[in-house]
Design a protein around this motif. Structure first.
Motif, mmCIF file in Angstrom:
data_model
loop_
_atom_site.group_PDB
_atom_site.id
_atom_site.type_symbol
_atom_site.label_atom_id
_atom_site.label_comp_id
_atom_site.label_asym_id
_atom_site.label_seq_id
_atom_site.Cartn_x
_atom_site.Cartn_y
_atom_site.Cartn_z
ATOM 1 N N UNK A 8 -10.690 17.164 9.640
ATOM 2 C CA UNK A 8 -10.394 15.976 10.428
ATOM 3 C C UNK A 8 -8.942 15.760 10.772
ATOM 4 N N UNK A 9 -8.051 16.581 10.253
ATOM 5 C CA UNK A 9 -6.653 16.425 10.598
ATOM 6 C C UNK A 9 -6.386 16.838 12.029
ATOM 7 N N UNK A 10 -5.155 16.592 12.481
ATOM 8 C CA UNK A 10 -4.791 16.973 13.834
ATOM 9 C C UNK A 10 -3.551 16.267 14.308
ATOM 10 N N UNK A 11 -3.342 16.330 15.609
ATOM 11 C CA UNK A 11 -2.186 15.712 16.256
ATOM 12 C C UNK A 11 -2.653 14.468 16.999
ATOM 13 N N UNK A 12 -1.956 13.368 16.792
ATOM 14 C CA UNK A 12 -2.322 12.118 17.440
ATOM 15 C C UNK A 12 -1.050 11.349 17.783
ATOM 16 N N UNK A 13 -1.111 10.551 18.826
ATOM 17 C CA UNK A 13 0.038 9.718 19.186
ATOM 18 C C UNK A 13 0.118 8.498 18.281
ATOM 19 N N UNK A 14 1.293 7.977 18.151
ATOM 20 C CA UNK A 14 1.491 6.751 17.375
ATOM 21 C C UNK A 14 0.570 5.645 17.903
ATOM 22 N N UNK A 15 -0.048 4.932 16.970
ATOM 23 C CA UNK A 15 -1.005 3.892 17.336
ATOM 24 C C UNK A 15 -2.435 4.378 17.377
ATOM 25 N N UNK A 89 3.491 8.646 8.933
ATOM 26 C CA UNK A 89 2.249 9.084 8.295
ATOM 27 C C UNK A 89 2.072 10.597 8.387
ATOM 28 N N UNK A 90 2.935 11.259 9.114
ATOM 29 C CA UNK A 90 2.856 12.706 9.249
ATOM 30 C C UNK A 90 3.018 13.378 7.900
ATOM 31 N N UNK A 91 2.043 14.215 7.539
ATOM 32 C CA UNK A 91 2.045 14.872 6.234
ATOM 33 C C UNK A 91 0.833 15.791 6.142
ATOM 34 N N UNK A 92 0.808 16.585 5.098
ATOM 35 C CA UNK A 92 -0.420 17.282 4.720
ATOM 36 C C UNK A 92 -1.182 16.343 3.788
ATOM 37 N N UNK A 93 -2.429 16.104 4.115
ATOM 38 C CA UNK A 93 -3.264 15.199 3.332
ATOM 39 C C UNK A 93 -4.208 16.018 2.457
ATOM 40 N N UNK A 106 -7.672 21.962 -0.097
ATOM 41 C CA UNK A 106 -6.630 22.854 0.418
ATOM 42 C C UNK A 106 -5.625 22.117 1.294
ATOM 43 N N UNK A 107 -5.947 20.919 1.700
ATOM 44 C CA UNK A 107 -5.041 20.131 2.523
ATOM 45 C C UNK A 107 -5.356 20.240 4.004
ATOM 46 N N UNK A 108 -5.070 19.165 4.723
ATOM 47 C CA UNK A 108 -5.241 19.162 6.176
ATOM 48 C C UNK A 108 -4.036 18.457 6.793
ATOM 49 N N UNK A 109 -3.507 19.051 7.847
ATOM 50 C CA UNK A 109 -2.280 18.540 8.460
ATOM 51 C C UNK A 109 -2.594 17.370 9.381
ATOM 52 N N UNK A 110 -1.825 16.309 9.220
ATOM 53 C CA UNK A 110 -1.865 15.176 10.138
ATOM 54 C C UNK A 110 -0.475 15.022 10.733
ATOM 55 N N UNK A 111 -0.390 15.059 12.041
ATOM 56 C CA UNK A 111 0.879 14.915 12.738
ATOM 57 C C UNK A 111 0.775 13.760 13.723
ATOM 58 N N UNK A 112 1.681 12.800 13.583
ATOM 59 C CA UNK A 112 1.692 11.626 14.459
ATOM 60 C C UNK A 112 2.959 11.680 15.300
ATOM 61 N N UNK A 113 2.798 11.780 16.592
ATOM 62 C CA UNK A 113 3.943 11.860 17.496
ATOM 63 C C UNK A 113 4.345 10.469 17.969
ATOM 64 N N UNK A 114 5.644 10.324 18.202
ATOM 65 C CA UNK A 114 6.155 9.003 18.630
ATOM 66 C C UNK A 114 6.127 8.865 20.146
#
Length: 114
Positions: A8-15, A89-93, A106-114
């Motif tokens: 379920x991790x991924x790249x998402x915009x702020x908000x 909130x950007x981190x490996x979860x 094993x972790x999943x990357x979550x990246x939040x772009x501004x």
């Protein structure tokens, strides 16, 4: 052998929002506390949210009101619904199962772009 598999991790915009899932194998799910941790680059791993075997939830102050942890006993799965995401909130979860022993996914990357 206990396995925790996150997704379920991924790249998402702020908000924006994401939902993480952690599927647990074995019989521990019903008796262990389940939790989500995260680790940002250069920082220590920190607890984000915990749900006990009886459904009590605990959240880090930084995510209260934005994140919701839940568990589905029929699917042996714990979820983390993340709303109003911020760049910090950007981190490996990581998914964690805590009881007599400690297990990690094993972790999943979550990246939040501004």
């Amino acid at each position: 052998q206990v396995q925790l598999v996150e997704s379920g991790g991924g790249l998402v915009q702020a908000g924006g929002s994401l939902r993480l899932s952690c599927a647990a194998s074995g019989t521990i799910f019903r008796i262990y506390s389940m939790a989500w941790y995260r680790q940002a680059p250069g920082k220590q791993r920190e607890s984000v949210a915990t749900i006990t075997s009886v459904g009590t939830t605990i959240y880090a102050d930084s995510v209260k009101g934005r994140f919701t942890i839940s568990r589905d006993y029929a699917k042996n799965t714990v979820y983390l619904q993340m709303n109003s995401l911020k760049p910090e909130d950007t981190a490996v979860y990581y998914c964690n199962a805590a009881g007599r022993s400690d297990y990690w996914g094993q972790g999943t990357q979550v990246t939040v772009s501004s």
